[in-house]
Design a protein around this motif. Structure first.
Motif, PDB file in Angstrom:
ATOM      1  N   UNK A 174       0.847  -0.652  -0.073  1.00 14.31           N
ATOM      2  CA  UNK A 174      -0.072   0.164   0.088  1.00 14.31           C
ATOM      3  C   UNK A 174       0.962   1.394  -0.053  1.00 14.31           C
ATOM      4  N   UNK A 175       2.312   1.451   0.909  1.00 13.58           N
ATOM      5  CA  UNK A 175       2.707   1.911   0.460  1.00 13.58           C
ATOM      6  C   UNK A 175       3.888   2.246  -1.049  1.00 13.58           C
ATOM      7  N   UNK A 176       4.186   1.914  -1.505  1.00 15.58           N
ATOM      8  CA  UNK A 176       5.038   1.218  -2.594  1.00 15.58           C
ATOM      9  C   UNK A 176       3.625   1.226  -3.300  1.00 15.58           C
ATOM     10  N   UNK A 177       2.754   0.793  -3.294  1.00 14.25           N
ATOM     11  CA  UNK A 177       1.478   1.245  -5.007  1.00 14.25           C
ATOM     12  C   UNK A 177       0.397   0.214  -4.631  1.00 14.25           C
ATOM     13  N   UNK A 178      -0.713   2.092  -4.141  1.00 12.68           N
ATOM     14  CA  UNK A 178      -1.289   1.354  -3.531  1.00 12.68           C
ATOM     15  C   UNK A 178      -2.697   0.632  -3.818  1.00 12.68           C
ATOM     16  N   UNK A 179      -2.790   0.664  -5.558  1.00 14.21           N
ATOM     17  CA  UNK A 179      -3.634  -0.170  -6.494  1.00 14.21           C
ATOM     18  C   UNK A 179      -3.991  -1.650  -5.747  1.00 14.21           C
ATOM     19  N   UNK A 180      -2.161  -1.965  -6.405  1.00 13.92           N
ATOM     20  CA  UNK A 180      -2.254  -3.399  -5.877  1.00 13.92           C
ATOM     21  C   UNK A 180      -1.995  -3.815  -5.093  1.00 13.92           C
ATOM     22  N   UNK A 181      -2.462  -2.645  -3.776  1.00 16.60           N
ATOM     23  CA  UNK A 181      -2.364  -3.135  -2.330  1.00 16.60           C
ATOM     24  C   UNK A 181      -3.806  -3.556  -2.430  1.00 16.60           C
ATOM     25  N   UNK A 226     -10.282  -0.524  -6.648  1.00 18.79           N
ATOM     26  CA  UNK A 226      -9.430  -0.478  -7.140  1.00 18.79           C
ATOM     27  C   UNK A 226      -8.870   0.821  -7.903  1.00 18.79           C
ATOM     28  N   UNK A 227     -10.364   1.320  -8.266  1.00 22.69           N
ATOM     29  CA  UNK A 227     -10.459   2.522  -9.055  1.00 22.69           C
ATOM     30  C   UNK A 227     -10.582   3.919  -7.988  1.00 22.69           C
ATOM     31  N   UNK A 228     -11.278   3.722  -6.840  1.00 24.19           N
ATOM     32  CA  UNK A 228     -10.793   5.016  -6.375  1.00 24.19           C
ATOM     33  C   UNK A 228      -9.466   4.771  -5.949  1.00 24.19           C
ATOM     34  N   UNK A 229      -8.663   3.981  -5.191  1.00 25.61           N
ATOM     35  CA  UNK A 229      -7.388   4.024  -5.178  1.00 25.61           C
ATOM     36  C   UNK A 229      -6.415   5.086  -5.822  1.00 25.61           C
ATOM     37  N   UNK A 230      -7.265   4.415  -6.914  1.00 27.19           N
ATOM     38  CA  UNK A 230      -5.817   4.325  -8.383  1.00 27.19           C
ATOM     39  C   UNK A 230      -6.210   5.934  -8.536  1.00 27.19           C
ATOM     40  N   UNK A 231      -6.933   7.072  -8.662  1.00 27.72           N
ATOM     41  CA  UNK A 231      -7.603   8.238  -9.303  1.00 27.72           C
ATOM     42  C   UNK A 231      -6.663   8.861  -8.424  1.00 27.72           C
ATOM     43  N   UNK A 279      -4.512   7.769  -6.073  1.00 23.46           N
ATOM     44  CA  UNK A 279      -2.816   8.069  -6.182  1.00 23.46           C
ATOM     45  C   UNK A 279      -2.490   8.504  -7.981  1.00 23.46           C
ATOM     46  N   UNK A 280      -3.005   9.010  -8.284  1.00 22.86           N
ATOM     47  CA  UNK A 280      -2.842   9.455  -9.963  1.00 22.86           C
ATOM     48  C   UNK A 280      -3.117  10.888  -8.939  1.00 22.86           C
ATOM     49  N   UNK A 281      -3.857  11.642  -8.200  1.00 26.87           N
ATOM     50  CA  UNK A 281      -3.592  12.894  -7.655  1.00 26.87           C
ATOM     51  C   UNK A 281      -2.678  13.092  -6.496  1.00 26.87           C
ATOM     52  N   UNK A 282      -2.497  12.118  -5.754  1.00 28.45           N
ATOM     53  CA  UNK A 282      -1.256  12.219  -5.281  1.00 28.45           C
ATOM     54  C   UNK A 282      -0.785  10.503  -5.125  1.00 28.45           C
ATOM     55  N   UNK A 283       0.354  11.440  -4.383  1.00 31.45           N
ATOM     56  CA  UNK A 283       0.744   9.347  -3.363  1.00 31.45           C
ATOM     57  C   UNK A 283       0.217   9.812  -2.367  1.00 31.45           C
TER      58      UNK A 283
END
Length: 52
Positions: free
Chosen positions: A9-16, A25-30, A32-36
């Motif tokens: 989750x710290x390295x790549x949140x959508x994969x977690x 996955x979609x919410x976390x990806x959006x 994550x794109x807006x900010x880490x």
């Protein structure tokens, strides 16, 4: 919530949150794109939810 999911989750949140459903996955990806940081926080909240 396992140790490896937290690290992921710290390295790549959508994969977690891949096992939590497409919407998560979609919410976390959006976020994550807006900010880490928002992506990491959302992933940790979703992973910490015991109901899902």
């Amino acid at each position: 919530m396992s140790f490896w999911r937290v690290i992921l989750a710290i390295i790549c949140p959508p994969l977690a949150v891949i096992g939590k459903g497409c919407g998560s996955i979609f919410i976390v990806f959006i976020l994550w794109i807006c900010g880490w940081v928002p992506g990491v926080i959302a992933a940790l909240i979703i992973l910490n939810n015991p109901e899902r």
